[in-house]
Scaffold this active site. Structure first.
Site, PDB file in Angstrom:
ATOM      1  N   SER A  12       0.851  -1.188   0.000  1.00 51.97           N
ATOM      2  CA  SER A  12       0.000   0.000   0.000  1.00 51.97           C
ATOM      3  C   SER A  12       0.894   1.248   0.000  1.00 51.97           C
ATOM      4  O   SER A  12       2.122   1.132   0.010  1.00 51.97           O
ATOM      5  CB  SER A  12      -0.926  -0.021   1.213  1.00 51.97           C
ATOM      6  OG  SER A  12      -0.167  -0.067   2.378  1.00 51.97           O
ATOM      7  N   SER A  13       0.265   2.401  -0.014  1.00 50.44           N
ATOM      8  CA  SER A  13       0.985   3.688  -0.082  1.00 50.44           C
ATOM      9  C   SER A  13       1.893   3.778  -1.300  1.00 50.44           C
ATOM     10  O   SER A  13       2.990   4.317  -1.250  1.00 50.44           O
ATOM     11  CB  SER A  13       1.839   3.931   1.181  1.00 50.44           C
ATOM     12  OG  SER A  13       1.073   3.807   2.317  1.00 50.44           O
ATOM     13  N   GLY A  15       1.078   5.278  -4.084  1.00 51.08           N
ATOM     14  CA  GLY A  15       0.776   6.417  -4.932  1.00 51.08           C
ATOM     15  C   GLY A  15      -0.221   6.035  -6.023  1.00 51.08           C
ATOM     16  O   GLY A  15      -0.294   6.670  -7.068  1.00 51.08           O
ATOM     17  N   ASP A 147      -5.744  -9.014  -0.846  1.00 52.30           N
ATOM     18  CA  ASP A 147      -6.494  -8.740   0.389  1.00 52.30           C
ATOM     19  C   ASP A 147      -7.824  -9.502   0.326  1.00 52.30           C
ATOM     20  O   ASP A 147      -8.514  -9.454  -0.700  1.00 52.30           O
ATOM     21  CB  ASP A 147      -6.854  -7.252   0.506  1.00 52.30           C
ATOM     22  CG  ASP A 147      -5.635  -6.372   0.697  1.00 52.30           C
ATOM     23  OD1 ASP A 147      -4.542  -6.911   0.923  1.00 52.30           O
ATOM     24  OD2 ASP A 147      -5.793  -5.131   0.605  1.00 52.30           O
ATOM     25  N   CYS A 381     -11.732  25.456  11.842  1.00 50.00           N
ATOM     26  CA  CYS A 381     -12.632  24.578  12.600  1.00 50.00           C
ATOM     27  C   CYS A 381     -12.239  24.550  14.078  1.00 50.00           C
ATOM     28  O   CYS A 381     -12.455  25.535  14.772  1.00 50.00           O
ATOM     29  CB  CYS A 381     -12.702  23.196  11.968  1.00 50.00           C
ATOM     30  SG  CYS A 381     -14.257  22.389  12.374  1.00 50.00           S
ATOM     31  N   GLN A 385     -12.280  27.589  17.133  1.00 45.31           N
ATOM     32  CA  GLN A 385     -12.796  27.450  18.496  1.00 45.31           C
ATOM     33  C   GLN A 385     -11.694  27.778  19.509  1.00 45.31           C
ATOM     34  O   GLN A 385     -11.935  28.423  20.530  1.00 45.31           O
ATOM     35  CB  GLN A 385     -13.349  26.028  18.682  1.00 45.31           C
ATOM     36  CG  GLN A 385     -14.486  25.730  17.677  1.00 45.31           C
ATOM     37  CD  GLN A 385     -14.979  24.284  17.711  1.00 45.31           C
ATOM     38  OE1 GLN A 385     -14.423  23.438  18.404  1.00 45.31           O
ATOM     39  NE2 GLN A 385     -16.023  23.999  16.949  1.00 45.31           N
ATOM     40  N   ARG A 462     -19.390  19.591  15.429  1.00 41.77           N
ATOM     41  CA  ARG A 462     -20.525  19.433  16.330  1.00 41.77           C
ATOM     42  C   ARG A 462     -20.710  20.648  17.237  1.00 41.77           C
ATOM     43  O   ARG A 462     -21.748  20.856  17.820  1.00 41.77           O
ATOM     44  CB  ARG A 462     -20.274  18.241  17.272  1.00 41.77           C
ATOM     45  CG  ARG A 462     -20.774  16.929  16.765  1.00 41.77           C
ATOM     46  CD  ARG A 462     -20.565  15.835  17.816  1.00 41.77           C
ATOM     47  NE  ARG A 462     -19.963  14.669  17.187  1.00 41.77           N
ATOM     48  CZ  ARG A 462     -20.603  13.856  16.358  1.00 41.77           C
ATOM     49  NH1 ARG A 462     -21.861  14.071  16.061  1.00 41.77           N
ATOM     50  NH2 ARG A 462     -19.983  12.835  15.809  1.00 41.77           N
ATOM     51  N   HIS A 507     -14.111  24.363   6.585  1.00 37.11           N
ATOM     52  CA  HIS A 507     -12.844  23.812   6.092  1.00 37.11           C
ATOM     53  C   HIS A 507     -12.537  24.317   4.681  1.00 37.11           C
ATOM     54  O   HIS A 507     -12.835  23.621   3.696  1.00 37.11           O
ATOM     55  CB  HIS A 507     -12.899  22.280   6.083  1.00 37.11           C
ATOM     56  CG  HIS A 507     -12.907  21.680   7.447  1.00 37.11           C
ATOM     57  ND1 HIS A 507     -11.758  21.392   8.142  1.00 37.11           N
ATOM     58  CD2 HIS A 507     -13.938  21.349   8.261  1.00 37.11           C
ATOM     59  CE1 HIS A 507     -12.076  20.891   9.318  1.00 37.11           C
ATOM     60  NE2 HIS A 507     -13.392  20.859   9.426  1.00 37.11           N
ATOM     61  N   GLU A 509      -9.877  24.326   3.186  1.00 40.17           N
ATOM     62  CA  GLU A 509      -8.835  23.515   2.532  1.00 40.17           C
ATOM     63  C   GLU A 509      -9.415  22.488   1.556  1.00 40.17           C
ATOM     64  O   GLU A 509      -8.686  21.966   0.714  1.00 40.17           O
ATOM     65  CB  GLU A 509      -7.954  22.814   3.578  1.00 40.17           C
ATOM     66  CG  GLU A 509      -8.595  21.666   4.359  1.00 40.17           C
ATOM     67  CD  GLU A 509      -9.318  22.101   5.623  1.00 40.17           C
ATOM     68  OE1 GLU A 509      -9.748  23.267   5.695  1.00 40.17           O
ATOM     69  OE2 GLU A 509      -9.474  21.274   6.549  1.00 40.17           O
TER      70      GLU A 509
HETATM   71  N1  GLN Z   1     -14.143  19.065  17.531  1.00 39.94           N
HETATM   72  C1  GLN Z   1     -14.727  20.261  17.010  1.00 39.94           C
HETATM   73  C2  GLN Z   1     -16.212  20.127  16.735  1.00 39.94           C
HETATM   74  O1  GLN Z   1     -16.713  19.037  16.643  1.00 39.94           O
HETATM   75  C3  GLN Z   1     -14.000  20.703  15.757  1.00 39.94           C
HETATM   76  C4  GLN Z   1     -14.193  19.765  14.617  1.00 39.94           C
HETATM   77  C5  GLN Z   1     -13.189  19.954  13.520  1.00 39.94           C
HETATM   78  O2  GLN Z   1     -12.174  20.619  13.695  1.00 39.94           O
HETATM   79  N2  GLN Z   1     -13.419  19.365  12.383  1.00 39.94           N
HETATM   80  O3  GLN Z   1     -16.893  21.112  16.576  1.00 39.94           O
END
Ligand code: GLN
Length: 533
Positions: A12-13, A15, A147, A381, A385, A462, A507, A509
């Protein structure tokens, strides 16, 4: 519809996902519409419940599907936007089969791997075929030939090949050609054996992509050709990439991978126009500037845990003619040695998403260090917080402020559970997931970077910013500049009196591409460069 199935042998890994994605790039640049997807033989319904130590990053799609990180490669290397249909696991397959059995759909029959499980796998292929206007579907099969879990998938692909006709199907098998130091030789036996395994199942590869540290010469190709019953020119060497993964399509183009595949599928197209891609690679490989950015996280030793973040920094670096040197920092180290020492020398600080309380205080110290020393800061995310908790404690004077994720009884729950999470007790697929709109405050740094008053970004959380504290925060200099359109959910905080301090609940990204870097990452790297100067 034409189909390409990508399997892997030996280890695995390898690429394999990268090779599949790079093939997608090449075919797309030939003017074909490409859809990419992954079949994962493990029994989890999705990777959302797996630890990053097991699986690396969980990549989130627009529709909220929590998927394998290879789908991130697919979205970065091709223009397609993927959906939950594009990542099938054994968990989903068996879940459906068992549901059908209970409903009585198979009444009278003994339910078996062949045909019931294999039918379910093929059904997904037909469903995807019917739901897309693509010309080609590239499906990567996770794992390695041999596998046990992968067998039903290979059998389903074998049957599928018979059903739709081999003129419409190409099998691409990725293997490793190891170099044995003592013998000073590249070895083909593992490749021969993994191809033999495939042929035992009834699948004969049309192309073999050979990962290797050293050039694979004509004799070696001939040998693989003979033992694996494949044309010598369909043995495609794929050497280690020296500079960037975005070179993969160019290297595979040099080995004619795309034309071999097109020939075997009877597709006639122009040669791919790779000028823009080459320019992008050139910007990544030959930048004028250099900047160090600290990523402060918990899964820092893993290459794959923050995959999309690292890729986004590369994209943003290229857009700024800058090499971004990522300094990976374990937040626990900050707890032991202090932020000033550990973060010395970085020009900007990013705190990515995460779960669980290990290293949280170290991240809080990192956010404080960035705020107090006017170092560009980007929180994502959990990072958002963290920035909120830090500001509450150290600027608003809310002693012991915390997130109820880590301190359920905190006196100042500045981050708290989302209202509609309160009833949920199941862990899988139950967070606030997928793309949601954010309304941005005019004049905020974020709205300037987006050049817009709205943003659509993917979520996976969450807990949320507790707006009971909003006024107190804003009076002290942390402003909520992005919310859900109805204003109820906090999405972005900024510190206006700081060169660059943006923290987002979503997110970003997951939407950055090498040819279209994300505006917030682009602004962040620019600020890092400015700070370094
Ligand atoms: N643990 C945090 C939440 O549930 C942040 C989640 C995260 O960074 N994806 O809100």
């Amino acid at each position: 519809m034409k189909y390409i199935f990508v399997t892997g042998g030996v280890v695995s890994s390898l690429g394999k996902g990268l090779a599949a994605a790079a093939l997608g790039t090449l075919l797309e640049h030939r003017g074909l519409r490409v859809l990419m997807q992954k079949f994962d033989p493990y029994l989890n319904v999705d990777p959302g419940t797996m630890s990053p130590f097991q699986h690396g990053e969980v990549y989130v799609l627009d529709d909220g599907a929590e998927t394998d990180l290879d789908l991130g490669h697919y979205e970065r290397f091709t223009s397609g936007r993927l959906s939950k249909l594009n990542n099938l696991t054994s968990g989903q397959v068996y879940e459906n089969v068992i549901k059908k059995e209970r409903r009585g759909d198979y009444l009278g029959a003994t339910v078996q791997v062949i045909p019931h499980v294999t039918d379910e796998i093929k059904r997904r292929l037909y469903d995807v075929t019917n739901s897309t206007d693509a010309d080609i579907i590239i499906t990567e099969l996770g794992g390695t030939t041999g596998d046990i879990e992968g067998l039903p998938f290979l059998e389903a692909l074998r049957q599928f090949n018979d059903e739709v006709g081999h003129e419409n199907v190409a099998f691409m098998h990725a293997t490793l050609i190891p170099y044995i130091k003592a013998a000073e030789e590249l070895k083909t036996k593992p490749t021969q054996q993994s191809v033999a395994k495939l042929r035992e199942i009834g699948i004969a590869p049309d192309v073999i992509v050979c990962r290797s540290e050293y050039p694979v010469d004509a004799d070696l190709k001939q040998k693989i050709s003979m033992f694996c019953n494949i044309r010598a020119d369909a043995v495609v060497p794929f050497l280690d990439l020296k500079e960037t993964i975005y070179e993969a399509p160019l290297k595979l183009y040099d080995q004619h991978l795309d034309s071999i595949i097109c020939d075997s599928l009877g597709l006639k197209t122009e040669e791919p126009n790779l000028i823009e891609w080459r320019n992008m690679v050139d910007r990544i490989v030959n930048p004028t500037h250099n900047v160090k950015i600290g990523v402060v996280g918990k899964y820092i030793e893993l290459q794959d845990a923050y995959k999309s973040i690292y890729e986004s920094l590369t994209h943003a670096g290229a857009a700024n003619d800058t090499h971004v040197e990522v300094v990976r920092i374990d937040s626990s180290l900050i707890e032991e040695e202090g932020a000033a020492k550990v973060l010395d020398g970085v020009s900007a600080i990013l705190i990515p998403g995460g779960f669980g309380d290990r290293g949280i205080e170290g991240k809080i110290s990192a956010a404080r260090y960035a705020r107090e020393n006017k170092i560009p800061f980007f929180g994502i995310c959990l990072g958002m917080q963290i920035a909120t908790i830090e500001f509450a404690r150290n600027v608003c004077g809310l002693e012991g402020a915390h997130s109820t994720e880590f301190a359920p009884d905190t006196e100042h729950p500045v981050i708290c559970l989302l209202e509609d999470q309160k009833e949920i007790d199941q862990k899988g697929g139950s967070m606030r997931l997928g793309t949601w709109e954010t309304a941005l405050t005019p004049q905020s740094l974020s709205s300037k970077l987006y050049s817009s008053l709205t943003a659509n970004e993917r979520h996976r959380h969450r807990y949320e910013f507790n707006q009971d504290y909003r006024e107190q925060f804003e009076e002290s200099g942390l402003t909520l500049v992005g919310t859900s359109p109805d204003g109820t959910l906090g999405e972005i905080v900024e510190i206006p009196d700081h060169p660059f301090f943006i923290a987002v609940q979503f997110h970003p990204e997951f939407q950055s591409k090498p040819t279209a870097p994300h505006p917030l990452f682009k602004g962040f790297v620019e600020a890092a460069l400015e700070n370094r100067k």
